[in-house]
Design an enzyme around this catalytic site. Structure first.
Site, PDB file in Angstrom:
ATOM      1  N   GLY A 111       0.249   6.963  -5.741  1.00 58.62           N
ATOM      2  CA  GLY A 111       0.993   7.879  -4.878  1.00 58.62           C
ATOM      3  C   GLY A 111       1.887   7.136  -3.915  1.00 58.62           C
ATOM      4  O   GLY A 111       1.747   7.287  -2.708  1.00 58.62           O
ATOM      5  N   HIS A 141      22.391   5.794   6.347  1.00 57.04           N
ATOM      6  CA  HIS A 141      22.666   5.947   4.923  1.00 57.04           C
ATOM      7  C   HIS A 141      22.291   4.669   4.176  1.00 57.04           C
ATOM      8  O   HIS A 141      22.674   3.577   4.559  1.00 57.04           O
ATOM      9  CB  HIS A 141      24.148   6.269   4.701  1.00 57.04           C
ATOM     10  CG  HIS A 141      24.519   6.350   3.270  1.00 57.04           C
ATOM     11  ND1 HIS A 141      25.539   5.619   2.737  1.00 57.04           N
ATOM     12  CD2 HIS A 141      23.996   7.058   2.253  1.00 57.04           C
ATOM     13  CE1 HIS A 141      25.646   5.883   1.443  1.00 57.04           C
ATOM     14  NE2 HIS A 141      24.709   6.755   1.128  1.00 57.04           N
TER      15      HIS A 141
END
Length: 149
Positions: A132, A22
């Site tokens: 990108g 996380h």
């Protein structure tokens, strides 16, 4: 081959995504980004569009629900309001898999290179579209009976 897993997600990438915890940040970058220069592990996906690559990743990768902008993109040509068609496609894919309303975090191009040093790893895609480059912040996988905050 595995059932239910996008074939673009090979063993090395699945292992890397599983190792992340996380709050860890994953870079997903285009063919022009100096991926190896980050000093982080690099997984190469070859010739795929960015939306294809990120769609596959998001099929197994939860974005962080505790952050306002768990998905960030490289700023387009010095204009934070401008987006590319591929960036728009990525945002729509992310919105479809995220339990909360989702907007971009925008990182100026030169700052993106600095931020890359703090990433967990890099996924390098041979997408030729400019700007990108994305940061995905990994979230928590909640038990089936628990709701995300």
């Amino acid at each position: 081959m595995l059932k239910g897993i996008d074939p673009l997600l090979g063993g090395a990438l699945l292992h890397l995504l599983d190792d992340m915890g996380h709050g860890d940040q994953l870079l997903v970058v285009d063919r022009n980004f100096p991926a190896v220069a980050t000093g982080k592990p690099v997984v190469r996906l070859g010739e795929a569009t960015m939306s294809r690559a990120i769609g596959a990743i998001l099929s197994v990768f939860p974005l962080d629900v505790f952050l306002e902008t768990p998905l960030e993109r490289m700023e387009v040509d010095g204009d934070p309001a401008r987006t590319t068609a591929e960036q728009d496609a990525v945002l729509e894919l992310a919105r479809a898999s995220h339990p909360k309303p989702l907007e971009w975090g925008v990182i100026p191009r030169l700052n993106f290179y600095e931020r890359a040093k703090g990433a967990f790893a890099v996924v390098h895609v041979l997408d030729p579209a400019p700007w990108g480059c994305f940061v995905l912040h990994k979230g928590v996988v909640f038990p089936d009976d628990a709701e995300a905050p």
